[in-house]
Design a protein around this motif. Sequence first.
Motif, PDB file in Angstrom:
ATOM      1  N   ALA A 193      -6.312   1.613  10.992  1.00 38.46           N
ATOM      2  CA  ALA A 193      -6.839   1.741   9.623  1.00 38.46           C
ATOM      3  C   ALA A 193      -5.700   1.673   8.612  1.00 38.46           C
ATOM      4  N   GLU A 194      -4.572   2.312   8.921  1.00 38.88           N
ATOM      5  CA  GLU A 194      -3.422   2.271   8.012  1.00 38.88           C
ATOM      6  C   GLU A 194      -2.863   0.859   7.904  1.00 38.88           C
ATOM      7  N   ARG A 195      -2.803   0.151   9.028  1.00 40.65           N
ATOM      8  CA  ARG A 195      -2.315  -1.238   9.013  1.00 40.65           C
ATOM      9  C   ARG A 195      -3.235  -2.132   8.194  1.00 40.65           C
ATOM     10  N   GLN A 196      -4.558  -1.915   8.381  1.00 39.57           N
ATOM     11  CA  GLN A 196      -5.535  -2.714   7.645  1.00 39.57           C
ATOM     12  C   GLN A 196      -5.440  -2.425   6.143  1.00 39.57           C
ATOM     13  N   ALA A 221      -2.806  -1.329   4.547  1.00 38.72           N
ATOM     14  CA  ALA A 221      -1.533  -1.861   4.046  1.00 38.72           C
ATOM     15  C   ALA A 221      -1.622  -3.377   3.912  1.00 38.72           C
ATOM     16  N   GLY A 222      -2.309  -4.025   4.795  1.00 43.75           N
ATOM     17  CA  GLY A 222      -2.464  -5.492   4.739  1.00 43.75           C
ATOM     18  C   GLY A 222      -3.399  -5.904   3.631  1.00 43.75           C
ATOM     19  N   GLY A 223      -4.381  -5.106   3.300  1.00 36.86           N
ATOM     20  CA  GLY A 223      -5.336  -5.422   2.251  1.00 36.86           C
ATOM     21  C   GLY A 223      -4.741  -5.266   0.859  1.00 36.86           C
ATOM     22  N   ASN A 224      -3.717  -4.430   0.721  1.00 36.47           N
ATOM     23  CA  ASN A 224      -3.074  -4.214  -0.574  1.00 36.47           C
ATOM     24  C   ASN A 224      -1.998  -5.242  -0.869  1.00 36.47           C
ATOM     25  N   ALA A 225      -1.638  -6.051   0.097  1.00 33.89           N
ATOM     26  CA  ALA A 225      -0.532  -7.001  -0.111  1.00 33.89           C
ATOM     27  C   ALA A 225      -0.939  -8.225  -0.860  1.00 33.89           C
TER      28      ALA A 225
END
Length: 104
Positions: free
Chosen positions: A95-98, A100-104
């Motif tokens: 969930a944290e990776r997702q 972080a990837g969605g905010n990029a």
Amino acid sequence: MSVSWTFQPAEWIELRDAVRRAGVPALVDHAARAWQAAKSQPYSAKYFLRGWTGVQAPTAYTGPRAVAGPPSKNQEYLDDMAQMAAELREQRLAAERQAAGGNA
């Protein structure tokens, strides 16, 4: 401790064997405990001889080792909880990776 060391030849052999098997420190430890537990003060080392012949060589500590047999209910529960915790950690990391990837 001050005692008489008058032994018969066979008793000297028993003492020698006890020293060889268990070592002097183990025999001294046994004598100290027997001395304290005695109802009256021993006057002869013969008082300790019977106990010394039963003293075994100290075992060497080899560290913790696995216990043979099926796991206990408690161990099964702990294993299940550890597995659940690992799965929850993995879900959180995903969930944290997702996020972080969605905010990029």
